[in-house]
Design an enzyme around this catalytic site. Structure first.
Site, short mmCIF file in Angstrom:
data_model
loop_
_atom_site.label_atom_id
_atom_site.label_comp_id
_atom_site.label_asym_id
_atom_site.label_seq_id
_atom_site.Cartn_x
_atom_site.Cartn_y
_atom_site.Cartn_z
N ASP A 1 21.74 40.65 98.89
CA ASP A 1 21.14 41.95 98.65
C ASP A 1 19.74 41.97 99.28
OD1 ASP A 1 21.36 44.50 96.71
OD2 ASP A 1 19.29 43.76 96.69
N ASP B 1 16.96 43.85 98.46
CA ASP B 1 15.73 44.01 97.65
C ASP B 1 15.82 43.37 96.26
OD1 ASP B 1 16.36 47.50 96.65
OD2 ASP B 1 17.50 45.63 96.36
N ASP C 1 32.72 36.32 76.45
CA ASP C 1 33.80 35.48 75.90
C ASP C 1 34.89 35.23 76.94
OD1 ASP C 1 35.49 37.94 73.69
OD2 ASP C 1 34.91 38.05 75.80
N HIS D 1 35.65 31.62 78.36
CA HIS D 1 37.06 31.22 78.23
C HIS D 1 37.54 30.57 79.53
CE1 HIS D 1 41.37 31.99 76.89
NE2 HIS D 1 41.52 31.88 78.19
N GLU D 2 37.23 31.22 80.66
CA GLU D 2 37.71 30.71 81.95
C GLU D 2 37.05 29.38 82.31
OE1 GLU D 2 40.02 33.96 81.79
OE2 GLU D 2 40.24 32.04 82.81
N HIS E 1 38.57 26.55 80.52
CA HIS E 1 39.81 26.04 81.13
C HIS E 1 39.47 24.90 82.10
CE1 HIS E 1 42.97 28.47 79.51
NE2 HIS E 1 42.52 29.62 79.99
N TYR F 1 49.70 23.19 80.59
CA TYR F 1 49.76 24.61 80.25
C TYR F 1 51.18 25.04 79.88
CZ TYR F 1 47.32 29.15 80.41
OH TYR F 1 46.71 30.34 80.11
N GLU G 1 44.75 27.10 75.49
CA GLU G 1 44.32 28.48 75.30
C GLU G 1 43.36 28.62 74.11
OE1 GLU G 1 44.38 31.71 76.47
OE2 GLU G 1 44.66 30.44 78.24
N ASN H 1 28.74 34.12 70.88
CA ASN H 1 27.86 34.07 69.71
C ASN H 1 27.47 35.45 69.16
OD1 ASN H 1 26.41 32.78 67.70
ND2 ASN H 1 24.52 32.74 68.92
N GLU I 1 37.02 41.89 73.62
CA GLU I 1 36.77 43.23 73.07
C GLU I 1 35.92 44.10 73.98
OE1 GLU I 1 35.85 40.41 71.79
OE2 GLU I 1 33.67 40.40 71.56
N THR J 1 40.87 47.88 77.28
CA THR J 1 41.06 49.34 77.07
C THR J 1 39.73 50.08 76.95
OG1 THR J 1 41.22 48.96 74.69
CG2 THR J 1 43.29 49.03 75.96
N ASP K 1 39.26 47.77 69.78
CA ASP K 1 40.42 46.88 69.94
C ASP K 1 40.04 45.69 70.81
OD1 ASP K 1 42.36 48.38 72.64
OD2 ASP K 1 40.21 48.09 72.38
N ASP L 1 55.73 33.21 78.88
CA ASP L 1 54.31 32.82 78.71
C ASP L 1 54.19 31.31 78.60
OD1 ASP L 1 51.49 33.18 78.30
OD2 ASP L 1 51.79 33.26 76.14
N HIS M 1 49.77 31.93 75.18
CA HIS M 1 48.84 32.96 74.69
C HIS M 1 49.32 33.55 73.38
CE1 HIS M 1 47.96 33.06 79.10
NE2 HIS M 1 46.73 33.23 78.66
C1 LIG Z 1 43.04 38.50 80.71
C2 LIG Z 1 43.89 37.28 80.98
C3 LIG Z 1 45.19 37.42 81.48
C4 LIG Z 1 45.96 36.27 81.71
C5 LIG Z 1 45.47 35.00 81.43
C6 LIG Z 1 44.17 34.84 80.92
C7 LIG Z 1 43.65 33.47 80.58
O1 LIG Z 1 42.52 33.13 81.03
O2 LIG Z 1 44.37 32.73 79.87
C8 LIG Z 1 43.38 36.00 80.71
O3 LIG Z 1 42.08 35.87 80.25
C9 LIG Z 1 41.90 35.75 78.88
O4 LIG Z 1 42.78 35.53 78.12
C10 LIG Z 1 40.47 35.97 78.46
C11 LIG Z 1 40.02 35.55 77.14
C12 LIG Z 1 40.27 37.03 77.43
ZN LIG Z 2 43.16 31.29 79.13
#
Ligand SMILES: Cc1cccc(C(=O)O)c1OC(=O)C1CC1
Ligand SMILES: [Zn+2]
Length: 313
Positions: free
Chosen positions: A63, A65, A141, A145-146, A149, A160, A169, A181, A191, A195, A201, A231, A236
């Site tokens: 970028d 500026d 979050d 979360h990622e 992993h 997995y 997971e 936190n 959240e 959506t 939700d 899955d 999940h």
């Molecule tokens: C949105 C999404 C779709 C598929 C896999 C994951 C995954 O990373 O397992 C995912 O991310 C999450 O679950 C994050 C915590 C909300």
């Molecule tokens: Zn995950």
């Protein structure tokens, strides 16, 4: 000067303003954070754009500026920094490999992509389709979360699929919420980005997994096939059971978030392995609580009770 830390400002996915650690060069600024302890061994936090394609990592964002308007990139960068800080300051871990590896994120991956993932090397975030999700890096979050992993992959290596995959997971959901936190009594996941048209939700709930179609007890364990449609054995879905165990533990009077995080992190990094089952996670978290707080401590007793409450042990 070819590299100098700079402070920029940016707008996040939800329209909020935040300050960013950037890297100045002759022509402007890179979305690169060189202020963390990891930089002593060359580690950085870098944020790229795939420009709605699928080639990774894509292009490092720049970028002119130091006022950043790519909202998904602003949050991916800022939240990666927050997650690095949590792991370093609270758990004594220096990036996902504990050796200060660079944290690389790519945003605007593909089109209408309702997904976020760690691909073994970096984080990748879709922008969502605007209905199911908004840009997925817009939630701390999700980012934590990622990144968790990646930590799991480098430590326990929980495969997995089936119960180890549901534990994989769950550890990402647990650390995701501990890093975020928030004072959220429901311990929701995602959240802030699910959506955008509906308030209140989430993707999952750790306090009430049933609310989002997850089991909260072993007697509701779902035997699913190890396929994409299944899955991967319900990673999940069945994660609701260890998630509920953690929720029951962390909400036990006298248990702090910090101590709960130390116990779960010690179990993940010192005791769990690739094919650990829920019962092994029960034993590992009891052992970790015993190591840290003593055999008959409030923590060790509460861990055992929490797993028993979901039918494990
Ligand atoms: C949105 C999404 C779709 C598929 C896999 C994951 C995954 O990373 O397992 C995912 O991310 C999450 O679950 C994050 C915590 C909300
Ligand atoms: Zn995950």
């Amino acid at each position: 000067v070819n590299h100098a830390a700079a402070t920029g400002t940016g707008t996040g996915v939800l329209g909020d303003t935040k300050t960013l650690n950037t890297d100045s060069y002759s022509g402007g600024y890179y979305l690169r954070d060189i202020t963390k302890p990891m930089y002593s061994t060359g580690g950085k936090i870098e944020t790229y754009t795939a420009n709605y394609g699928t080639a990774l990592p894509g292009t490092l964002l720049t970028d002119a500026d130091n006022v950043w308007t790519d909202r998904a990139a602003v949050d991916a960068h800022y939240y990666a920094g927050k997650t690095y800080d949590f792991y370093y300051n609270k758990l004594g871990r220096n990036s996902f490999d504990n050796r200060g590896a660079t944290l690389k994120s790519t945003v605007h991956y593909s089109r209408n992509y309702n997904n976020a993932f760690w691909n073994g090397t970096q984080m990748v975030y879709g922008d969502g389709d605007g209905s199911q999700f908004t840009s997925l890096s817009g939630a701390l979050d999700v980012v934590a979360h990622e990144i968790t992993h990646a930590v799991t992959e480098r430590t326990a290596g929980l495969v997995y699929e089936y119960q180890p995959g549901a534990l994989n997971e769950s550890f990402s959901d647990v650390l995701g919420n501990l890093v975020e936190n928030k004072n959220d009594p429901k311990w929701l996941l995602g959240e802030d980005v699910t959506t955008p048209g509906i308030a209140g939700d989430a993707l999952r709930s750790m306090s009430n997994p049933n609310e989002y179609g997850q089991p909260d007890h072993m007697n509701e364990y779902q035997n699913l096939p190890n396929t994409r449609e299944g899955d991967w054995g319900g990673v999940h879905i069945n994660s609701g059971i260890p998630n509920k165990a953690f929720y029951n533990f962390v909400t036990t009077p006298g248990i702090t978030k910090d101590n709960a995080g130390k116990i779960w992190y010690r179990a993940l990094t010192q005791y769990l392995t690739s094919y650990s089952q829920f019962i092994d996670a029960r034993n590992a978290t009891i052992q970790a609580a015993t190591d840290l707080f003593g055999a008959n401590s409030l923590e060790a007793t509460a861990v055992a009770n929490a797993w028993a409450s979901v039918g494990v042990g």
